[in-house]
Motif scaffolding. Sequence first.
Motif, PDB file in Angstrom:
ATOM      1  N   TYR A 188      44.867 -43.242  49.087  1.00 26.66           N
ATOM      2  CA  TYR A 188      45.651 -44.054  50.019  1.00 26.66           C
ATOM      3  C   TYR A 188      45.552 -43.508  51.440  1.00 26.66           C
ATOM      4  O   TYR A 188      45.299 -44.271  52.388  1.00 26.66           O
ATOM      5  N   VAL A 189      45.741 -42.198  51.627  1.00 27.61           N
ATOM      6  CA  VAL A 189      45.751 -41.674  52.994  1.00 27.61           C
ATOM      7  C   VAL A 189      44.366 -41.720  53.632  1.00 27.61           C
ATOM      8  O   VAL A 189      44.249 -41.855  54.858  1.00 27.61           O
ATOM      9  N   VAL A 190      43.326 -41.644  52.824  1.00 27.67           N
ATOM     10  CA  VAL A 190      41.976 -41.721  53.381  1.00 27.67           C
ATOM     11  C   VAL A 190      41.549 -43.176  53.601  1.00 27.67           C
ATOM     12  O   VAL A 190      41.119 -43.562  54.696  1.00 27.67           O
ATOM     13  N   LYS A 191      41.675 -44.003  52.552  1.00 32.44           N
ATOM     14  CA  LYS A 191      41.147 -45.374  52.613  1.00 32.44           C
ATOM     15  C   LYS A 191      42.052 -46.333  53.380  1.00 32.44           C
ATOM     16  O   LYS A 191      41.562 -47.264  54.020  1.00 32.44           O
ATOM     17  N   GLU A 192      43.360 -46.138  53.307  1.00 29.35           N
ATOM     18  CA  GLU A 192      44.288 -47.057  53.960  1.00 29.35           C
ATOM     19  C   GLU A 192      44.780 -46.544  55.315  1.00 29.35           C
ATOM     20  O   GLU A 192      44.886 -47.309  56.271  1.00 29.35           O
ATOM     21  N   LEU A 193      45.069 -45.253  55.394  1.00 30.64           N
ATOM     22  CA  LEU A 193      45.653 -44.714  56.620  1.00 30.64           C
ATOM     23  C   LEU A 193      44.621 -44.131  57.572  1.00 30.64           C
ATOM     24  O   LEU A 193      44.938 -43.846  58.723  1.00 30.64           O
ATOM     25  N   GLY A 194      43.391 -43.916  57.090  1.00 37.40           N
ATOM     26  CA  GLY A 194      42.329 -43.469  57.984  1.00 37.40           C
ATOM     27  C   GLY A 194      42.191 -41.974  58.166  1.00 37.40           C
ATOM     28  O   GLY A 194      41.501 -41.527  59.086  1.00 37.40           O
ATOM     29  N   PHE A 195      42.863 -41.161  57.300  1.00 38.82           N
ATOM     30  CA  PHE A 195      42.629 -39.714  57.346  1.00 38.82           C
ATOM     31  C   PHE A 195      41.151 -39.448  57.065  1.00 38.82           C
ATOM     32  O   PHE A 195      40.475 -40.218  56.372  1.00 38.82           O
ATOM     33  N   ASP A 196      40.651 -38.334  57.564  1.00 37.60           N
ATOM     34  CA  ASP A 196      39.238 -37.999  57.348  1.00 37.60           C
ATOM     35  C   ASP A 196      38.988 -37.406  55.966  1.00 37.60           C
ATOM     36  O   ASP A 196      37.884 -37.534  55.427  1.00 37.60           O
ATOM     37  N   ALA A 197      39.991 -36.760  55.402  1.00 46.47           N
ATOM     38  CA  ALA A 197      39.844 -36.165  54.069  1.00 46.47           C
ATOM     39  C   ALA A 197      41.242 -35.901  53.521  1.00 46.47           C
ATOM     40  O   ALA A 197      42.234 -35.893  54.256  1.00 46.47           O
ATOM     41  N   CYS A 198      41.306 -35.696  52.203  1.00 44.94           N
ATOM     42  CA  CYS A 198      42.587 -35.359  51.587  1.00 44.94           C
ATOM     43  C   CYS A 198      42.337 -34.429  50.409  1.00 44.94           C
ATOM     44  O   CYS A 198      41.384 -34.624  49.637  1.00 44.94           O
ATOM     45  N   ILE A 199      43.188 -33.434  50.266  1.00 44.84           N
ATOM     46  CA  ILE A 199      43.069 -32.432  49.211  1.00 44.84           C
ATOM     47  C   ILE A 199      44.158 -32.665  48.181  1.00 44.84           C
ATOM     48  O   ILE A 199      45.337 -32.815  48.521  1.00 44.84           O
ATOM     49  N   ASN A 200      43.756 -32.718  46.910  1.00 44.18           N
ATOM     50  CA  ASN A 200      44.710 -32.833  45.807  1.00 44.18           C
ATOM     51  C   ASN A 200      45.191 -31.425  45.466  1.00 44.18           C
ATOM     52  O   ASN A 200      44.458 -30.635  44.876  1.00 44.18           O
ATOM     53  N   ARG A 201      46.417 -31.117  45.821  1.00 44.44           N
ATOM     54  CA  ARG A 201      46.931 -29.753  45.657  1.00 44.44           C
ATOM     55  C   ARG A 201      47.081 -29.350  44.193  1.00 44.44           C
ATOM     56  O   ARG A 201      47.168 -28.154  43.892  1.00 44.44           O
ATOM     57  N   LYS A 202      47.102 -30.325  43.291  1.00 49.63           N
ATOM     58  CA  LYS A 202      47.302 -30.015  41.875  1.00 49.63           C
ATOM     59  C   LYS A 202      45.991 -29.756  41.131  1.00 49.63           C
ATOM     60  O   LYS A 202      45.994 -29.115  40.081  1.00 49.63           O
ATOM     61  N   THR A 203      44.881 -30.259  41.662  1.00 50.25           N
ATOM     62  CA  THR A 203      43.616 -30.125  40.943  1.00 50.25           C
ATOM     63  C   THR A 203      42.563 -29.330  41.705  1.00 50.25           C
ATOM     64  O   THR A 203      41.545 -28.961  41.122  1.00 50.25           O
ATOM     65  N   GLN A 204      42.778 -29.084  42.996  1.00 52.97           N
ATOM     66  CA  GLN A 204      41.791 -28.379  43.802  1.00 52.97           C
ATOM     67  C   GLN A 204      42.312 -27.012  44.246  1.00 52.97           C
ATOM     68  O   GLN A 204      43.520 -26.836  44.449  1.00 52.97           O
ATOM     69  N   ASP A 205      41.406 -26.075  44.387  1.00 49.39           N
ATOM     70  CA  ASP A 205      41.757 -24.782  44.960  1.00 49.39           C
ATOM     71  C   ASP A 205      41.981 -24.971  46.453  1.00 49.39           C
ATOM     72  O   ASP A 205      41.075 -25.410  47.178  1.00 49.39           O
ATOM     73  N   LEU A 206      43.184 -24.673  46.916  1.00 49.05           N
ATOM     74  CA  LEU A 206      43.546 -24.970  48.302  1.00 49.05           C
ATOM     75  C   LEU A 206      42.658 -24.250  49.302  1.00 49.05           C
ATOM     76  O   LEU A 206      42.210 -24.831  50.295  1.00 49.05           O
TER      77      LEU A 206
END
Length: 340
Positions: A188-206
């Motif tokens: 949502y934040v990338v495709k709808e709001l236009g953020f350049d990237a988004c990190i899933n804090r639950k599945t990715q190493d921060l």
Amino acid sequence: MSNSTNQQILLKSRPVGEPKESDFALVETPIPEPGEGEVLNRTIYLSLDPYMRGRMSDDRESYASPAELGSVMVGGTVSQVVKSNHPQFWAGDFVLGYDGWQAYGVSKGETLRKLDPNQAPISYALGITGMPGMTAYFALLDIGQPQAGETVVVSAASGAVGSVAGQIAKLKGCRVVGVAGNEAKCDYVVKELGFDACINRKTQDLSSALKAACPNRIDVYFDNTAGSILEAVLQQINLGARIPLVGLISQYNAETPPPGPNLMPLLVKRALIKGFLVGDYQHRQAEFVNDVSKWLQEGKLKYKEDVVDGLENAPHAFIGLLQGRNFGKLIVKVSDDPTR
């Protein structure tokens, strides 16, 4: 519930750790009568916000007094005036107030702000054109001071505050990276709001994900959560980075204060971290409303609401908010909205 009675949710007990539905009580009381200089409001929408968790406790230092046991739980409301003994308000007016978790509330006129349904949906006054949007606007622009070409990271990026902060940073010409709790929110934040990237804090190493998403490191971190995200961000900040500290979502249910992050990078990078309270900016409200309303009308800002029907469902929805179950600004629809 009868139409002749007022439905209220009271704070029954102070939660230890995560709130439970048994910490609240649903009661019926007579509909109050407004006194001199007062108005009676019918609640249409109730805002649910993370700060409310702090108001439920009396054992920690806070910027506001705790809610009293046995009293109506605090909260922002959008209402319609039913009766008025105030010269500036009439029956039928739509107002933003602070009547709390109840179907009807009596308010002093100075605590109310009239709403124009033609300017924006009235529920938006609890979100993008209200306290959350105002938090995003001033914390980002006054503390974060983003410059074109800089990298801005926003935690709780799909929420009521983070989603607006990230979009404003994009309007200022920044690379914007969000951090959210699941793939749907990241999409949502990338495709709808236009953020350049988004990190899933639950599945990715921060740490590694931030390095990949922020090749020029981080100039501004809009912090809604503190905790592990802040700790990872501090390892990637640039010289002179700015960190508006807006919320502590990761800590609100903690029974003991969590260990703090290593603050050495703040010293080495001569970075700024500054706490933010939206109440300090009430005198600049008109500036915020004018800018955000214009951006909304021009289609430069998008906004998502998560609407729960029925005041009786507020405790369950609030508990879910602290667990990250909501998607967008969480509000409770308490009664019919005649503008929709």
